[in-house]
Write a protein that holds these residues in place. Sequence first.
Motif, PDB file in Angstrom:
ATOM      1  N   UNK A 190       6.198  14.826   5.226  1.00  0.00           N
ATOM      2  CA  UNK A 190       6.522  16.092   4.572  1.00  0.00           C
ATOM      3  C   UNK A 190       5.251  16.784   4.099  1.00  0.00           C
ATOM      4  N   UNK A 191       5.325  18.094   3.936  1.00  0.00           N
ATOM      5  CA  UNK A 191       4.175  18.858   3.441  1.00  0.00           C
ATOM      6  C   UNK A 191       3.772  18.383   2.054  1.00  0.00           C
ATOM      7  N   UNK A 198      -3.839  14.286  -0.159  1.00  0.00           N
ATOM      8  CA  UNK A 198      -5.105  14.997  -0.381  1.00  0.00           C
ATOM      9  C   UNK A 198      -5.524  14.935  -1.845  1.00  0.00           C
ATOM     10  N   UNK A 199      -4.560  15.038  -2.755  1.00  0.00           N
ATOM     11  CA  UNK A 199      -4.869  14.950  -4.185  1.00  0.00           C
ATOM     12  C   UNK A 199      -5.432  13.581  -4.538  1.00  0.00           C
ATOM     13  N   UNK A 200      -4.868  12.537  -3.937  1.00  0.00           N
ATOM     14  CA  UNK A 200      -5.384  11.190  -4.204  1.00  0.00           C
ATOM     15  C   UNK A 200      -6.807  11.031  -3.673  1.00  0.00           C
ATOM     16  N   UNK A 216      -7.728  19.442   5.331  1.00  0.00           N
ATOM     17  CA  UNK A 216      -6.633  20.052   6.092  1.00  0.00           C
ATOM     18  C   UNK A 216      -6.378  19.282   7.389  1.00  0.00           C
ATOM     19  N   UNK A 217      -7.458  18.852   8.039  1.00  0.00           N
ATOM     20  CA  UNK A 217      -7.303  18.077   9.270  1.00  0.00           C
ATOM     21  C   UNK A 217      -6.613  16.746   8.996  1.00  0.00           C
ATOM     22  N   UNK A 218      -6.998  16.076   7.894  1.00  0.00           N
ATOM     23  CA  UNK A 218      -6.355  14.807   7.543  1.00  0.00           C
ATOM     24  C   UNK A 218      -4.876  15.008   7.235  1.00  0.00           C
ATOM     25  N   UNK A 219      -4.535  16.192   6.720  1.00  0.00           N
ATOM     26  CA  UNK A 219      -3.140  16.500   6.404  1.00  0.00           C
ATOM     27  C   UNK A 219      -2.392  17.054   7.618  1.00  0.00           C
ATOM     28  N   UNK A 220      -3.123  17.210   8.739  1.00  0.00           N
ATOM     29  CA  UNK A 220      -2.535  17.782   9.952  1.00  0.00           C
ATOM     30  C   UNK A 220      -1.961  19.178   9.690  1.00  0.00           C
ATOM     31  N   UNK A 221      -2.760  19.989   8.971  1.00  0.00           N
ATOM     32  CA  UNK A 221      -2.381  21.364   8.627  1.00  0.00           C
ATOM     33  C   UNK A 221      -3.521  22.304   8.982  1.00  0.00           C
ATOM     34  N   UNK A 226      -2.742  24.575   4.467  1.00  0.00           N
ATOM     35  CA  UNK A 226      -3.138  23.576   3.475  1.00  0.00           C
ATOM     36  C   UNK A 226      -3.391  24.244   2.125  1.00  0.00           C
ATOM     37  N   UNK A 227      -4.137  25.334   2.143  1.00  0.00           N
ATOM     38  CA  UNK A 227      -4.463  26.041   0.896  1.00  0.00           C
ATOM     39  C   UNK A 227      -3.193  26.538   0.214  1.00  0.00           C
ATOM     40  N   UNK A 228      -2.269  27.113   0.995  1.00  0.00           N
ATOM     41  CA  UNK A 228      -1.032  27.654   0.421  1.00  0.00           C
ATOM     42  C   UNK A 228      -0.164  26.552  -0.180  1.00  0.00           C
ATOM     43  N   UNK A 229      -0.003  25.442   0.546  1.00  0.00           N
ATOM     44  CA  UNK A 229       0.811  24.340   0.042  1.00  0.00           C
ATOM     45  C   UNK A 229       0.142  23.668  -1.169  1.00  0.00           C
TER      46      UNK A 229
END
Length: 301
Positions: A190-191, A198-200, A216-221, A226-229
């Motif tokens: 999930x997003x 990313x926070x961790x 963002x790449x690690x989050x696959x976004x 990434x910035x918006x979420x």
Amino acid sequence: MKRTDMIEDIAKVVSDMTPKEGYSDTHLSEVSLFRAENNYLDIPLLYNQCLCIIVRGSKEVSLKEKTLTYDPNHFLVVPTIMPFECETYATHDNPFFGITISVDYIIVQDILDQLGEKFTASSVALAPNPGAYLEELTEDILEPTLRLLNSLREKKDADVLGRQTLRELYYRTLMGKNGHILASAARGKSSYAKIAKALRIIHEDCSASLDITNLAEKANMSVRSFHDHFKTVTTYSPLQYLKRIRLDKARLLLANQGLQANVTAHMVGYESTSQFSREFKRYFGYSPKDTQKEFLQNLVR
């Protein structure tokens, strides 16, 4: 047992287990107790993923324009690491009693697997500012909380009965009105879960330069997504969040280890000691050298 009776019983157990103001550890590392006998206003605190239950007094936590108040009627759910401005309301005659329970996502994920299809839609668009939310403090939460606290009197009971009760509390929270938010944080695809990861990363290595593209790449976004979420979850931009985490960690280093400002600044990622000192004083209201004097001993972790 009536709801009011359960709240009084929980308050009595917490009172017995907290001989002085501040945090008290228990036989379970996931559970800590908190007692306050004064008002503590405008205190910046960093909350790890947790459930926060109050049975006496009240507390406000704020994320910029959003304020949540929890008390004996509502408990706070924090699905991921969040920086808050906090205000605790208590007096000597009517002390604040709180219970903080860390969320173990391995157990939460196992519960979700058992529940099957109920939370398959957890990755839907996030509601505004879901970095923390309130749930009603019902008998379904109070009753296992009382059993949990009673199990903490003996280590063997805590290790067996207490851990079973933690699982029950996670389950009850998942079944709450906003349980899909906690479920979404536990679901790796999930997003919400991607931002929580990313926070961790930021929290564990706040001294490193922030590479939004890499996160963002690690989050696959995409960077934009990434910035918006990120801002939806935290109400901060990634750079604003990093600054706050660095300052919170710096305060702990200054208070607990008595380090000099220049050493502390370097440890949390600042290249300029003067910039660090300016931002520290603007944020906390006192200079780095005054931290040990101003820091609320045992009231902040």
